[in-house]
Design a protein around this motif. Structure first.
Motif, PDB file in Angstrom:
ATOM      1  N   ASP A 161      33.063 -46.486  -5.289  1.00 24.70           N
ATOM      2  CA  ASP A 161      34.398 -46.019  -5.663  1.00 24.70           C
ATOM      3  C   ASP A 161      34.255 -44.949  -6.736  1.00 24.70           C
ATOM      4  O   ASP A 161      33.359 -45.008  -7.572  1.00 24.70           O
ATOM      5  N   PHE A 162      35.112 -43.950  -6.657  1.00 23.91           N
ATOM      6  CA  PHE A 162      35.100 -42.875  -7.647  1.00 23.91           C
ATOM      7  C   PHE A 162      36.537 -42.552  -8.029  1.00 23.91           C
ATOM      8  O   PHE A 162      37.470 -42.875  -7.303  1.00 23.91           O
ATOM      9  N   THR A 163      36.695 -41.930  -9.170  1.00 24.14           N
ATOM     10  CA  THR A 163      37.995 -41.460  -9.613  1.00 24.14           C
ATOM     11  C   THR A 163      37.810 -40.062 -10.183  1.00 24.14           C
ATOM     12  O   THR A 163      36.853 -39.807 -10.917  1.00 24.14           O
ATOM     13  N   SER A 164      38.714 -39.168  -9.808  1.00 26.73           N
ATOM     14  CA  SER A 164      38.676 -37.794 -10.291  1.00 26.73           C
ATOM     15  C   SER A 164      40.118 -37.311 -10.392  1.00 26.73           C
ATOM     16  O   SER A 164      41.048 -38.096 -10.210  1.00 26.73           O
ATOM     17  N   VAL A 165      40.302 -36.029 -10.658  1.00 26.32           N
ATOM     18  CA  VAL A 165      41.655 -35.464 -10.687  1.00 26.32           C
ATOM     19  C   VAL A 165      41.755 -34.342  -9.661  1.00 26.32           C
ATOM     20  O   VAL A 165      40.781 -33.638  -9.406  1.00 26.32           O
ATOM     21  N   ASP A 166      42.956 -34.216  -9.078  1.00 26.18           N
ATOM     22  CA  ASP A 166      43.166 -33.136  -8.120  1.00 26.18           C
ATOM     23  C   ASP A 166      43.682 -31.893  -8.839  1.00 26.18           C
ATOM     24  O   ASP A 166      43.758 -31.859 -10.075  1.00 26.18           O
ATOM     25  N   GLU A 167      44.042 -30.891  -8.051  1.00 28.85           N
ATOM     26  CA  GLU A 167      44.460 -29.601  -8.615  1.00 28.85           C
ATOM     27  C   GLU A 167      45.736 -29.692  -9.451  1.00 28.85           C
ATOM     28  O   GLU A 167      46.020 -28.825 -10.265  1.00 28.85           O
ATOM     29  N   GLN A 168      46.499 -30.781  -9.287  1.00 29.53           N
ATOM     30  CA  GLN A 168      47.731 -30.987 -10.062  1.00 29.53           C
ATOM     31  C   GLN A 168      47.504 -31.843 -11.306  1.00 29.53           C
ATOM     32  O   GLN A 168      48.424 -32.089 -12.062  1.00 29.53           O
ATOM     33  N   GLY A 169      46.277 -32.354 -11.447  1.00 30.94           N
ATOM     34  CA  GLY A 169      45.995 -33.252 -12.564  1.00 30.94           C
ATOM     35  C   GLY A 169      46.252 -34.711 -12.222  1.00 30.94           C
ATOM     36  O   GLY A 169      46.156 -35.581 -13.082  1.00 30.94           O
ATOM     37  N   ASN A 170      46.592 -35.001 -10.944  1.00 31.41           N
ATOM     38  CA  ASN A 170      46.816 -36.383 -10.502  1.00 31.41           C
ATOM     39  C   ASN A 170      45.480 -37.097 -10.335  1.00 31.41           C
ATOM     40  O   ASN A 170      44.511 -36.503  -9.877  1.00 31.41           O
ATOM     41  N   THR A 171      45.453 -38.375 -10.682  1.00 29.83           N
ATOM     42  CA  THR A 171      44.247 -39.179 -10.499  1.00 29.83           C
ATOM     43  C   THR A 171      44.103 -39.536  -9.024  1.00 29.83           C
ATOM     44  O   THR A 171      45.062 -39.983  -8.388  1.00 29.83           O
ATOM     45  N   VAL A 172      42.897 -39.332  -8.498  1.00 32.42           N
ATOM     46  CA  VAL A 172      42.591 -39.652  -7.102  1.00 32.42           C
ATOM     47  C   VAL A 172      41.344 -40.533  -7.091  1.00 32.42           C
ATOM     48  O   VAL A 172      40.347 -40.200  -7.738  1.00 32.42           O
ATOM     49  N   SER A 173      41.420 -41.649  -6.370  1.00 29.87           N
ATOM     50  CA  SER A 173      40.278 -42.563  -6.251  1.00 29.87           C
ATOM     51  C   SER A 173      39.972 -42.812  -4.785  1.00 29.87           C
ATOM     52  O   SER A 173      40.858 -42.691  -3.933  1.00 29.87           O
ATOM     53  N   LEU A 174      38.742 -43.187  -4.509  1.00 29.22           N
ATOM     54  CA  LEU A 174      38.374 -43.544  -3.140  1.00 29.22           C
ATOM     55  C   LEU A 174      39.249 -44.697  -2.661  1.00 29.22           C
ATOM     56  O   LEU A 174      39.686 -44.718  -1.511  1.00 29.22           O
ATOM     57  N   SER A 175      39.556 -45.637  -3.563  1.00 26.33           N
ATOM     58  CA  SER A 175      40.352 -46.806  -3.181  1.00 26.33           C
ATOM     59  C   SER A 175      41.756 -46.425  -2.682  1.00 26.33           C
ATOM     60  O   SER A 175      42.379 -47.182  -1.946  1.00 26.33           O
ATOM     61  N   LEU A 217      42.668 -30.930  -3.495  1.00 27.31           N
ATOM     62  CA  LEU A 217      41.372 -30.391  -3.891  1.00 27.31           C
ATOM     63  C   LEU A 217      41.007 -31.014  -5.235  1.00 27.31           C
ATOM     64  O   LEU A 217      41.746 -30.873  -6.211  1.00 27.31           O
ATOM     65  N   LEU A 218      39.887 -31.717  -5.278  1.00 26.49           N
ATOM     66  CA  LEU A 218      39.480 -32.355  -6.525  1.00 26.49           C
ATOM     67  C   LEU A 218      38.803 -31.349  -7.446  1.00 26.49           C
ATOM     68  O   LEU A 218      37.947 -30.580  -7.009  1.00 26.49           O
ATOM     69  N   ALA A 219      39.212 -31.370  -8.703  1.00 29.26           N
ATOM     70  CA  ALA A 219      38.612 -30.541  -9.746  1.00 29.26           C
ATOM     71  C   ALA A 219      37.570 -31.416 -10.448  1.00 29.26           C
ATOM     72  O   ALA A 219      37.850 -32.037 -11.471  1.00 29.26           O
ATOM     73  N   ASP A 220      36.389 -31.478  -9.871  1.00 26.14           N
ATOM     74  CA  ASP A 220      35.347 -32.406 -10.323  1.00 26.14           C
ATOM     75  C   ASP A 220      34.434 -31.735 -11.353  1.00 26.14           C
ATOM     76  O   ASP A 220      33.228 -31.607 -11.144  1.00 26.14           O
ATOM     77  N   GLU A 221      35.044 -31.303 -12.456  1.00 26.93           N
ATOM     78  CA  GLU A 221      34.295 -30.539 -13.465  1.00 26.93           C
ATOM     79  C   GLU A 221      33.151 -31.328 -14.086  1.00 26.93           C
ATOM     80  O   GLU A 221      32.124 -30.754 -14.446  1.00 26.93           O
ATOM     81  N   ASP A 222      33.302 -32.651 -14.219  1.00 22.81           N
ATOM     82  CA  ASP A 222      32.218 -33.457 -14.800  1.00 22.81           C
ATOM     83  C   ASP A 222      31.231 -33.939 -13.724  1.00 22.81           C
ATOM     84  O   ASP A 222      30.296 -34.671 -14.018  1.00 22.81           O
ATOM     85  N   LYS A 223      31.471 -33.523 -12.486  1.00 24.40           N
ATOM     86  CA  LYS A 223      30.574 -33.801 -11.343  1.00 24.40           C
ATOM     87  C   LYS A 223      30.445 -35.293 -11.005  1.00 24.40           C
ATOM     88  O   LYS A 223      29.465 -35.711 -10.407  1.00 24.40           O
ATOM     89  N   THR A 224      31.442 -36.093 -11.332  1.00 25.50           N
ATOM     90  CA  THR A 224      31.416 -37.523 -11.016  1.00 25.50           C
ATOM     91  C   THR A 224      31.312 -37.737  -9.508  1.00 25.50           C
ATOM     92  O   THR A 224      30.447 -38.479  -9.029  1.00 25.50           O
ATOM     93  N   VAL A 225      32.202 -37.097  -8.761  1.00 29.00           N
ATOM     94  CA  VAL A 225      32.233 -37.273  -7.305  1.00 29.00           C
ATOM     95  C   VAL A 225      31.025 -36.586  -6.678  1.00 29.00           C
ATOM     96  O   VAL A 225      30.383 -37.129  -5.770  1.00 29.00           O
ATOM     97  N   ILE A 226      30.705 -35.408  -7.168  1.00 25.12           N
ATOM     98  CA  ILE A 226      29.556 -34.639  -6.666  1.00 25.12           C
ATOM     99  C   ILE A 226      28.282 -35.472  -6.791  1.00 25.12           C
ATOM    100  O   ILE A 226      27.483 -35.543  -5.848  1.00 25.12           O
ATOM    101  N   ASN A 227      28.093 -36.131  -7.935  1.00 26.42           N
ATOM    102  CA  ASN A 227      26.905 -36.965  -8.128  1.00 26.42           C
ATOM    103  C   ASN A 227      26.986 -38.267  -7.336  1.00 26.42           C
ATOM    104  O   ASN A 227      25.956 -38.779  -6.880  1.00 26.42           O
ATOM    105  N   THR A 228      28.190 -38.818  -7.168  1.00 25.96           N
ATOM    106  CA  THR A 228      28.361 -40.037  -6.370  1.00 25.96           C
ATOM    107  C   THR A 228      27.841 -39.812  -4.949  1.00 25.96           C
ATOM    108  O   THR A 228      27.166 -40.658  -4.374  1.00 25.96           O
TER     109      THR A 228
END
Length: 151
Positions: free
Chosen positions: A12-26, A91-102
Motif C-alpha cells: 500500500d502507498f499514499t501520495s498526492v495527486d495534482e490537486q493535492g488530494n491524498t491517493v492510496s492504493l487502498s 496524476l500523482l506528484a510523487d516528489e519524495d519518490k514514495t510510489v516510484i520506490n514502492t
C-alpha cells in the motif's frame, strides 16, 4: 533496481495527486488499476503516452480499469500537464519518490552517452486484490493503450 513483477503484491502507498488530494492504493481495492510511470510531465514522449491513454480511456474503463499516472514532478507541474491535455485520470506528484520506490522504477538510465538515475517508463496492470498481473517494460508511447489491451 528492485522492480515489482507479475504475481507480486503491491505494498500500500499514499501520495498526492495534482490537486493535492491524498491517493492510496487502498482507494482502488476491488478495482483493476493501471499505474503508468513517466519521467517528466509535458515532455514529448510523456505527452504522447498520456494522450494515447486519454484517447483510449473509455475502452480501458469498459475493460474495468482505473488509471493513475505517476512522476516525480510537483503538483503544480502535474496540474498544468493534466489541464493542458484534459486528462480524465489523476496524476500523482510523487516528489519524495514514495510510489516510484514502492514499484522499483527508479534507477540508472543512459541517454546520449550520459548515465544518471531517473524514472524508468513502465506500466503496471494490477488486479482487484492489489496483485501485479502484468508489467510493460518497453512502453510504446504512441500506442500504449494497445499494449495494455493485448493482454
Amino acid at each position: 533496481m528492485n522492480t515489482l513483477k507479475a504475481g507480486d503484491t503491491v505494498p500500500d502507498f499514499t501520495s498526492v495527486d495534482e490537486q493535492g488530494n491524498t491517493v492510496s492504493l487502498s482507494d482502488y481495492k476491488g478495482k483493476k488499476l493501471i499505474v503508468f510511470f513517466y519521467p517528466k510531465a509535458s515532455t514529448p514522449g510523456c505527452t504522447a503516452e498520456a494522450c494515447n491513454l486519454k484517447d483510449n480511456f473509455e475502452v480501458l474503463k469498459e475493460k474495468g480499469y482505473e488509471l493513475l499516472g505517476v512522476s516525480a514532478d510537483s503538483a503544480k507541474r502535474q496540474s498544468n500537464f493534466k489541464n493542458k491535455y484534459e486528462f480524465p485520470f489523476p496524476l500523482l506528484a510523487d516528489e519524495d519518490k514514495t510510489v516510484i520506490n514502492t514499484f522499483g522504477v527508479w534507477g540508472p538510465k543512459k541517454f546520449m552517452g550520459r548515465e544518471y538515475d531517473g524514472i524508468h517508463r513502465m506500466t503496471f496492470l494490477i488486479d482487484e486484490n492489489g496483485i501485479v498481473e502484468r508489467v510493460i517494460e518497453k512502453v510504446k508511447t504512441k500506442d500504449h493503450a494497445a499494449q495494455i489491451l493485448e493482454a
